[in-house]
Design a protein around this motif. Sequence first.
Motif, PDB file in Angstrom:
ATOM      1  N   ASP A 112      28.220  42.849  41.990  1.00 18.77           N
ATOM      2  CA  ASP A 112      28.246  44.315  41.930  1.00 18.77           C
ATOM      3  C   ASP A 112      29.226  44.895  42.940  1.00 18.77           C
ATOM      4  OD1 ASP A 112      26.337  44.296  39.938  1.00 18.77           O
ATOM      5  OD2 ASP A 112      24.673  44.696  41.298  1.00 18.77           O
ATOM      6  N   VAL A 113      29.251  44.323  44.132  1.00 21.93           N
ATOM      7  CA  VAL A 113      30.153  44.811  45.184  1.00 21.93           C
ATOM      8  C   VAL A 113      31.601  44.527  44.799  1.00 21.93           C
ATOM      9  CG1 VAL A 113      30.825  44.544  47.603  1.00 21.93           C
ATOM     10  CG2 VAL A 113      28.415  44.610  46.985  1.00 21.93           C
ATOM     11  N   MET A 114      31.860  43.336  44.267  1.00 23.15           N
ATOM     12  CA  MET A 114      33.224  42.990  43.850  1.00 23.15           C
ATOM     13  C   MET A 114      33.665  43.902  42.709  1.00 23.15           C
ATOM     14  SD  MET A 114      35.898  41.050  44.384  1.00 23.15           S
ATOM     15  CE  MET A 114      35.429  39.505  45.145  1.00 23.15           C
ATOM     16  N   ASP A 115      32.798  44.117  41.737  1.00 22.54           N
ATOM     17  CA  ASP A 115      33.148  44.988  40.614  1.00 22.54           C
ATOM     18  C   ASP A 115      33.402  46.417  41.085  1.00 22.54           C
ATOM     19  OD1 ASP A 115      33.002  42.875  38.860  1.00 22.54           O
ATOM     20  OD2 ASP A 115      31.227  43.597  37.802  1.00 22.54           O
ATOM     21  N   GLU A 116      32.604  46.887  42.014  1.00 23.52           N
ATOM     22  CA  GLU A 116      32.810  48.232  42.558  1.00 23.52           C
ATOM     23  C   GLU A 116      34.171  48.329  43.248  1.00 23.52           C
ATOM     24  OE1 GLU A 116      30.859  51.207  45.882  1.00 23.52           O
ATOM     25  OE2 GLU A 116      29.585  49.698  44.952  1.00 23.52           O
ATOM     26  N   PHE A 117      34.520  47.309  44.012  1.00 20.89           N
ATOM     27  CA  PHE A 117      35.832  47.279  44.661  1.00 20.89           C
ATOM     28  C   PHE A 117      36.956  47.278  43.628  1.00 20.89           C
ATOM     29  CE2 PHE A 117      39.358  44.406  45.739  1.00 20.89           C
ATOM     30  CZ  PHE A 117      40.029  45.235  46.625  1.00 20.89           C
ATOM     31  N   LEU A 118      36.867  46.409  42.639  1.00 18.75           N
ATOM     32  CA  LEU A 118      37.921  46.330  41.615  1.00 18.75           C
ATOM     33  C   LEU A 118      38.027  47.640  40.837  1.00 18.75           C
ATOM     34  CD1 LEU A 118      37.331  42.683  40.373  1.00 18.75           C
ATOM     35  CD2 LEU A 118      39.194  43.522  41.833  1.00 18.75           C
ATOM     36  N   GLY A 119      36.931  48.344  40.700  1.00 16.47           N
ATOM     37  CA  GLY A 119      36.946  49.629  40.023  1.00 16.47           C
ATOM     38  C   GLY A 119      37.809  50.662  40.725  1.00 16.47           C
ATOM     39  N   THR A 120      38.058  50.475  42.025  1.00  8.38           N
ATOM     40  CA  THR A 120      38.909  51.413  42.750  1.00  8.38           C
ATOM     41  C   THR A 120      40.365  51.329  42.297  1.00  8.38           C
ATOM     42  OG1 THR A 120      39.376  49.913  44.612  1.00  8.38           O
ATOM     43  CG2 THR A 120      37.409  51.323  44.783  1.00  8.38           C
ATOM     44  N   TYR A 121      40.722  50.283  41.587  1.00  8.30           N
ATOM     45  CA  TYR A 121      42.079  50.126  41.053  1.00  8.30           C
ATOM     46  C   TYR A 121      42.222  50.749  39.670  1.00  8.30           C
ATOM     47  CZ  TYR A 121      43.518  46.939  44.768  1.00  8.30           C
ATOM     48  OH  TYR A 121      43.865  46.400  45.982  1.00  8.30           O
ATOM     49  N   GLY A 122      41.160  51.345  39.161  1.00  8.94           N
ATOM     50  CA  GLY A 122      41.136  51.860  37.794  1.00  8.94           C
ATOM     51  C   GLY A 122      42.284  52.765  37.412  1.00  8.94           C
ATOM     52  N   ALA A 123      42.708  53.644  38.306  1.00  8.46           N
ATOM     53  CA  ALA A 123      43.802  54.568  37.982  1.00  8.46           C
ATOM     54  C   ALA A 123      45.131  53.847  37.777  1.00  8.46           C
ATOM     55  CB  ALA A 123      43.946  55.605  39.092  1.00  8.46           C
ATOM     56  N   LEU A 124      45.225  52.621  38.290  1.00  8.08           N
ATOM     57  CA  LEU A 124      46.466  51.858  38.156  1.00  8.08           C
ATOM     58  C   LEU A 124      46.502  50.987  36.904  1.00  8.08           C
ATOM     59  CD1 LEU A 124      46.800  50.711  41.870  1.00  8.08           C
ATOM     60  CD2 LEU A 124      47.947  52.649  40.763  1.00  8.08           C
ATOM     61  N   LEU A 125      45.406  50.922  36.194  1.00  9.33           N
ATOM     62  CA  LEU A 125      45.313  50.088  34.997  1.00  9.33           C
ATOM     63  C   LEU A 125      45.751  50.902  33.790  1.00  9.33           C
ATOM     64  CD1 LEU A 125      41.912  48.317  35.730  1.00  9.33           C
ATOM     65  CD2 LEU A 125      44.225  47.643  36.428  1.00  9.33           C
ATOM     66  N   THR A 126      47.031  50.862  33.510  1.00  6.49           N
ATOM     67  CA  THR A 126      47.622  51.740  32.499  1.00  6.49           C
ATOM     68  C   THR A 126      47.976  51.041  31.192  1.00  6.49           C
ATOM     69  OG1 THR A 126      49.818  51.392  33.454  1.00  6.49           O
ATOM     70  CG2 THR A 126      48.552  53.285  34.257  1.00  6.49           C
ATOM     71  N   ASN A 127      47.791  49.731  31.116  1.00  4.71           N
ATOM     72  CA  ASN A 127      48.154  48.994  29.907  1.00  4.71           C
ATOM     73  C   ASN A 127      46.917  48.729  29.064  1.00  4.71           C
ATOM     74  OD1 ASN A 127      50.881  48.704  30.743  1.00  4.71           O
ATOM     75  ND2 ASN A 127      50.243  47.053  32.097  1.00  4.71           N
ATOM     76  N   SER A 128      46.999  49.069  27.790  1.00  5.26           N
ATOM     77  CA  SER A 128      45.904  48.758  26.869  1.00  5.26           C
ATOM     78  C   SER A 128      45.852  47.257  26.622  1.00  5.26           C
ATOM     79  CB  SER A 128      46.102  49.460  25.536  1.00  5.26           C
ATOM     80  OG  SER A 128      46.021  50.856  25.715  1.00  5.26           O
ATOM     81  N   VAL A 129      44.651  46.733  26.536  1.00  6.78           N
ATOM     82  CA  VAL A 129      44.458  45.313  26.270  1.00  6.78           C
ATOM     83  C   VAL A 129      43.872  45.171  24.872  1.00  6.78           C
ATOM     84  CG1 VAL A 129      43.255  43.217  26.983  1.00  6.78           C
ATOM     85  CG2 VAL A 129      44.069  44.848  28.710  1.00  6.78           C
ATOM     86  N   TRP A 130      44.610  44.511  24.013  1.00  9.63           N
ATOM     87  CA  TRP A 130      44.134  44.315  22.645  1.00  9.63           C
ATOM     88  C   TRP A 130      43.494  42.953  22.494  1.00  9.63           C
ATOM     89  CZ3 TRP A 130      43.877  48.491  19.810  1.00  9.63           C
ATOM     90  CH2 TRP A 130      44.702  49.557  20.135  1.00  9.63           C
ATOM     91  N   LEU A 131      44.178  41.935  22.919  1.00  9.51           N
ATOM     92  CA  LEU A 131      43.679  40.553  22.874  1.00  9.51           C
ATOM     93  C   LEU A 131      43.956  39.926  24.216  1.00  9.51           C
ATOM     94  CD1 LEU A 131      45.093  39.390  19.440  1.00  9.51           C
ATOM     95  CD2 LEU A 131      42.761  40.059  19.941  1.00  9.51           C
TER      96      LEU A 131
END
Length: 80
Positions: A60-79
């Motif tokens: 949960d702590v790791m996921d919360e940390f990685l979530g702080t990068y959310g605004a930088l995740l600009t590429n759609s993932v299809w596969l």
Amino acid sequence: MGLLNILYDSENFYVAEFSSGNGVELVDKQSARGGYFDGVVAARLRASMARLQSDAQGEDVMDEFLGTYGALLTNSVWLH
């Protein structure tokens, strides 16, 4: 790009390092968005993840940390 080394994989996030060691891919599985980071950003991401893992923090702590990068995740993932 070469082979991938999986650094982290949870229900919410996936983090992989390319075998060249130059970059890190971060994917938010829930939003189907991802991003590629290299240089200083990749180094800081790796260091922060290593610190959280050495402190025996939970997923949960790791996921919360990685979530702080959310605004930088600009590429759609299809596969993936």
